[in-house]
Design an enzyme around this catalytic site. Sequence first.
Site, short mmCIF file in Angstrom:
data_model
loop_
_atom_site.label_atom_id
_atom_site.label_comp_id
_atom_site.label_asym_id
_atom_site.label_seq_id
_atom_site.Cartn_x
_atom_site.Cartn_y
_atom_site.Cartn_z
N GLU A 1 14.21 10.28 -1.92
CA GLU A 1 12.77 10.55 -2.35
C GLU A 1 12.07 11.62 -1.25
O GLU A 1 12.14 11.29 -0.28
CB GLU A 1 12.26 9.26 -2.47
CG GLU A 1 12.92 8.39 -3.61
CD GLU A 1 12.18 7.35 -4.06
OE1 GLU A 1 12.23 7.09 -5.30
OE2 GLU A 1 11.45 6.56 -3.47
N CYS B 1 5.78 14.73 2.59
CA CYS B 1 6.71 13.54 3.33
C CYS B 1 8.15 13.62 3.05
O CYS B 1 8.66 13.54 1.95
CB CYS B 1 6.17 12.27 2.83
SG CYS B 1 6.74 10.76 3.67
N CYS C 1 18.55 3.89 5.61
CA CYS C 1 18.09 4.02 7.01
C CYS C 1 18.84 2.94 7.92
O CYS C 1 19.47 1.73 7.33
CB CYS C 1 16.60 3.44 7.11
SG CYS C 1 15.71 3.49 8.61
N CYS D 1 13.20 -2.60 9.42
CA CYS D 1 11.79 -2.95 9.82
C CYS D 1 11.49 -3.64 8.52
O CYS D 1 11.42 -3.66 6.97
CB CYS D 1 10.83 -1.78 9.65
SG CYS D 1 11.17 -0.76 11.22
N CYS E 1 9.10 -2.54 5.31
CA CYS E 1 9.40 -1.35 4.70
C CYS E 1 10.74 -1.29 3.84
O CYS E 1 11.50 -1.99 3.93
CB CYS E 1 9.86 -0.49 5.89
SG CYS E 1 10.49 1.28 5.36
N GLY F 1 14.45 6.87 6.05
CA GLY F 1 15.41 7.34 7.42
C GLY F 1 14.69 7.30 8.89
O GLY F 1 13.45 7.33 8.88
N GLU F 2 15.26 7.17 9.92
CA GLU F 2 14.66 7.19 11.23
C GLU F 2 15.18 8.80 11.80
O GLU F 2 16.36 8.91 11.95
CB GLU F 2 15.25 6.34 12.05
CG GLU F 2 15.17 6.32 13.56
CD GLU F 2 13.74 6.70 13.93
OE1 GLU F 2 13.51 7.98 14.85
OE2 GLU F 2 12.71 5.78 13.81
N LEU G 1 4.01 1.77 15.22
CA LEU G 1 3.77 0.85 16.04
C LEU G 1 3.75 -0.66 15.33
O LEU G 1 4.79 -1.50 15.99
CB LEU G 1 2.61 1.09 16.86
CG LEU G 1 2.33 0.35 18.24
CD1 LEU G 1 3.21 0.41 19.25
CD2 LEU G 1 0.86 0.47 18.70
N HIS G 2 2.84 -0.93 14.95
CA HIS G 2 2.72 -2.04 14.00
C HIS G 2 2.57 -3.41 14.44
O HIS G 2 2.24 -4.47 13.87
CB HIS G 2 3.71 -2.41 12.83
CG HIS G 2 4.16 -0.81 12.36
ND1 HIS G 2 3.04 -0.19 11.55
CD2 HIS G 2 5.15 -0.27 12.36
CE1 HIS G 2 3.60 0.97 10.97
NE2 HIS G 2 4.78 1.05 11.37
N ASN H 1 1.57 -1.68 1.69
CA ASN H 1 1.76 -1.17 0.15
C ASN H 1 2.92 -2.02 -0.30
O ASN H 1 4.03 -1.97 0.23
CB ASN H 1 2.33 0.10 0.24
CG ASN H 1 1.20 1.21 0.59
OD1 ASN H 1 -0.01 1.11 -0.07
ND2 ASN H 1 1.40 1.88 1.50
N CYS I 1 3.35 4.82 1.58
CA CYS I 1 4.00 4.54 2.80
C CYS I 1 4.63 3.25 2.52
O CYS I 1 4.30 2.15 2.49
CB CYS I 1 2.99 4.75 3.96
SG CYS I 1 3.71 4.28 5.45
#
Length: 398
Positions: A117, A130, A137, A141, A144, A202-203, A257-258, A333, A376
């Site tokens: 996507e 984006c 991934c 996380c 996510c 993905g990272e 970060l989060h 989200n 996001c």
Amino acid sequence: MAITLDLAAAKPAAEKKQSLIGMDRAQLSEALASLGLPEKQIRMRVSQLWNWLYVNGVTDFDDMLNIAKGLRDQLKEKFVLNRPEIVSEQVSTDGTRKWLFRFTDPAQPHMPPVDVETVYIPEEDRGTLCVSSQVGCTLTCTFCHTGTQKLVRNLTAGEIVSQVLMARERLGDYAGGTRPTDGVVPKEGLRTVTNVVMMGMGEPLYNTENVKRAMLLMADGDGISLSKRRITLSTSGVVPAIAEIGEETGVMLAISLHAVRDELRDILVPINKKYPLAELLDACRNYPGVSNARRITFEYVMLKGINDSIADAKALVRLLDGIPAKINLIPFNPWPGSEYECSSWAQIEKFADVVNIAGYASPVRTPRGRDIFAACGQLKSESERMKKKDRDALQVGS
């Protein structure tokens, strides 16, 4: 997912062709040399190909009118201009646009296609794309949606760049193109795609070489020509690769970060167990070119009752002391099956006030594209990783 293979009825080996999309100038030179082109002509032909691929965005060799027909025929025999198939295109009520792209790797024609996507976020003064770097991934996380899809494979540099090329085509960004009328686009005089963020599926720093090459292609002044200050790579914290990507590309850096404590970040962003906060922030302080003019963006998703207290806000300010930084506060989200809730707007504003008073810009990111799951943390495709024995079986005869 079970896969049944009938090798006895296997089709003849599909023809392998290399895609020119994603090649840099040195690789294009090698491609032309492989056709037996005289060395004195290669530089000129590379310049012509570069312009057709990355300025005009052509998808057919026959459209390259300043290249002799004989050479165009040679190129068609050995190479392709690989672009993804558009499986779906959705437009949000706020103008955000999401594509599901399907990629088939011409170098591995027996492998099943994969889906990713890509999201376009329009505003009056900019248009941000984006872009995804992996199918699925490797990270998990917990807030996510992409993290619930296991890694299928890395995207090639060509597949990363072609997301930009496809978006520009669909948005009328090439000469003679028509801008869409079913969504917001930047004002006249601006390109529709002005910024690229490596924040999709993905990272990126677990696909460093392909991401690096793709970003350098995006930034090339004779091609796609995006300013390096308008290309941002977001990482969850693959510390050993941060300095390298900064030195070799010069793009902007964003950190997912989060959390302000290792024990919480270990849960939210499990890569923290390998590269804890102290190591990550040290890498940020030493990021090549970091300054008040080139600040690092720290992304902080607001999770109700998890990381949104005033004490967390004060700890965040202390944690980033001495780092030229901007802090993006991201309302969570939601997605199906998620165990988290978004912080209340009042709490987000209180959190932002603490950060602002400390001298950090802390914009609250307006949720975009929630109605089409384009916001996001909401991206995911249905592609699944194949078992090794099934991959090997598909390559029999290739």
